[in-house]
Scaffold this active site. Structure first.
Site, PDB file in Angstrom:
ATOM      1  N   ASP A 186      -9.831   3.614  -3.469  1.00 19.94           N
ATOM      2  CA  ASP A 186      -9.097   4.111  -2.314  1.00 19.94           C
ATOM      3  C   ASP A 186     -10.082   4.302  -1.161  1.00 19.94           C
ATOM      4  OD1 ASP A 186      -6.494   6.725  -2.249  1.00 19.94           O
ATOM      5  OD2 ASP A 186      -7.065   5.219  -0.768  1.00 19.94           O
ATOM      6  N   CYS A 218       3.691   5.783  -4.783  1.00 16.11           N
ATOM      7  CA  CYS A 218       3.198   7.137  -4.997  1.00 16.11           C
ATOM      8  C   CYS A 218       3.758   8.141  -3.994  1.00 16.11           C
ATOM      9  CB  CYS A 218       1.680   7.130  -4.910  1.00 16.11           C
ATOM     10  SG  CYS A 218       0.947   8.634  -5.590  1.00 16.11           S
TER      11      CYS A 218
HETATM   12  O1  LIG Z   1      -0.597  10.930  -1.389  1.00 11.63           O
HETATM   13  C1  LIG Z   1      -1.193  11.978  -1.146  1.00 11.63           C
HETATM   14  O2  LIG Z   1      -0.811  12.808  -0.279  1.00 11.63           O
HETATM   15  C2  LIG Z   1      -2.430  12.347  -1.915  1.00 11.63           C
HETATM   16  C3  LIG Z   1      -3.054  13.571  -1.667  1.00 11.63           C
HETATM   17  C4  LIG Z   1      -4.198  13.894  -2.382  1.00 11.63           C
HETATM   18  C5  LIG Z   1      -4.725  13.028  -3.344  1.00 11.63           C
HETATM   19  C6  LIG Z   1      -4.099  11.808  -3.593  1.00 11.63           C
HETATM   20  C7  LIG Z   1      -2.958  11.460  -2.864  1.00 11.63           C
HETATM   21  N1  LIG Z   1      -2.342  10.238  -3.080  1.00 11.63           N
HETATM   22  C8  LIG Z   1      -2.820   9.404  -4.109  1.00 11.63           C
HETATM   23  C9  LIG Z   1      -2.368   8.014  -4.133  1.00 11.63           C
HETATM   24  O3  LIG Z   1      -2.416   7.392  -5.190  1.00 11.63           O
HETATM   25  C10 LIG Z   1      -1.991   7.309  -2.861  1.00 11.63           C
HETATM   26  O4  LIG Z   1      -0.944   6.407  -3.152  1.00 11.63           O
HETATM   27  C11 LIG Z   1      -3.210   6.545  -2.369  1.00 11.63           C
HETATM   28  O5  LIG Z   1      -4.192   7.491  -1.981  1.00 11.63           O
HETATM   29  C12 LIG Z   1      -2.852   5.606  -1.225  1.00 11.63           C
HETATM   30  O6  LIG Z   1      -2.261   6.322  -0.178  1.00 11.63           O
HETATM   31  P1  LIG Z   1      -1.850   5.499   1.174  1.00 11.63           P
HETATM   32  O7  LIG Z   1      -3.158   5.114   1.832  1.00 11.63           O
HETATM   33  O8  LIG Z   1      -1.034   6.458   1.979  1.00 11.63           O
HETATM   34  O9  LIG Z   1      -1.058   4.287   0.733  1.00 11.63           O
END
Ligand SMILES: O=C(O)c1ccccc1NCC(=O)[C@H](O)[C@H](O)COP(=O)(O)O
Length: 209
Positions: free
Chosen positions: A132, A13
């Site tokens: 999450d 993502c």
């Molecule tokens: O990625 C972002 O900046 C974000 C911002 C606001 C809402 C969702 C967002 N990401 C969504 C996702 O699916 C991410 O991959 C997920 O939250 C996991 O993130 P991480 O902990 O950095 O792997």
């Protein structure tokens, strides 16, 4: 009698560059996430996402990510580019999420298993539930894991997210047995800029789970 090998699917993502999209696919990603939430450092202009998506090979899901966006904004983006799945990360209601007549995934930020189960049950028509980390005031992409003991049994396929990386994804898969895992920060060189080596290492750990 051959054994069927069931592999955990992977969504990578926060894609903002064509080179990262192609490297993610090369590494084996099943889905790519494009963040249309402006306050995110991984935000991508819809026109840029459209141009990237147009250059991708088939058989990789294109996921558009929103946080409490006005309905007209989601409609505009879904008309501009071809998405396979909508991912809603805010307080969107089931009626709102289903109003775009496209498959959607509801992201829930987990505090307790009971609360997550309750919220997931409202989204009975969601194609998947993404669980999450809960960080006050941050809808997603926190880079933080949550207590995987707080994962309820869901009717919908479970996508596990939050602070995953090559260092912990194998343990996460063995403990949680999700349908898919979702990662953003754990495969980056900096926010919004993916690291090919980290993507490949992540996938190797998934395959070894
Ligand atoms: O990625 C972002 O900046 C974000 C911002 C606001 C809402 C969702 C967002 N990401 C969504 C996702 O699916 C991410 O991959 C997920 O939250 C996991 O993130 P991480 O902990 O950095 O792997």
């Amino acid at each position: 009698m051959s054994t069927i090998v069931k592999r955990t699917r992977v969504k990578m993502c926060g894609i903002t560059r064509l080179e990262d999209a192609l490297a993610a696919i090369e590494a084996g990603a099943d889905a790519l996430g494009f963040v249309f939430y402006k306050p995110s450092p991984r935000y991508i202009e819809p026109v840029k996402a459209r141009d990237i998506i147009r250059q991708l090979p088939p058989f990789v899901a294109r996921v558009g990510l929103f946080v409490d966006a006005p309905r007209c904004e989601v409609l505009e983006i879904t008309e501009l580019l071809s998405l396979d799945l909508l991912q809603f990360h805010g307080d969107e209601t089931p009626a709102y999420c289903q109003g775009f007549h496209q498959p959607y995934m509801k992201a829930l930020r987990v505090r307790t298993a009971d609360e997550a189960a309750e919220q997931a049950a409202l989204h009975a028509n969601a194609s998947a539930i993404l669980l999450d980390a809960y960080v006050e005031g941050v809808p997603g992409g926190t880079g933080q894991a949550f207590d995987w003991q707080q994962i309820p049994t869901l009717k919908q396929p479970l996508v596990l997210a939050g602070g995953l990386s090559a260092a912990n994804v194998q343990q996460a898969i063995r403990q949680v047995r999700p349908f898919a895992v979702d990662v953003s920060g754990g495969i980056e060189a900096s926010k919004g800029i993916k690291d090919t080596g980290k993507m490949q290492a992540f996938m190797q750990q998934v395959l070894g789970a």
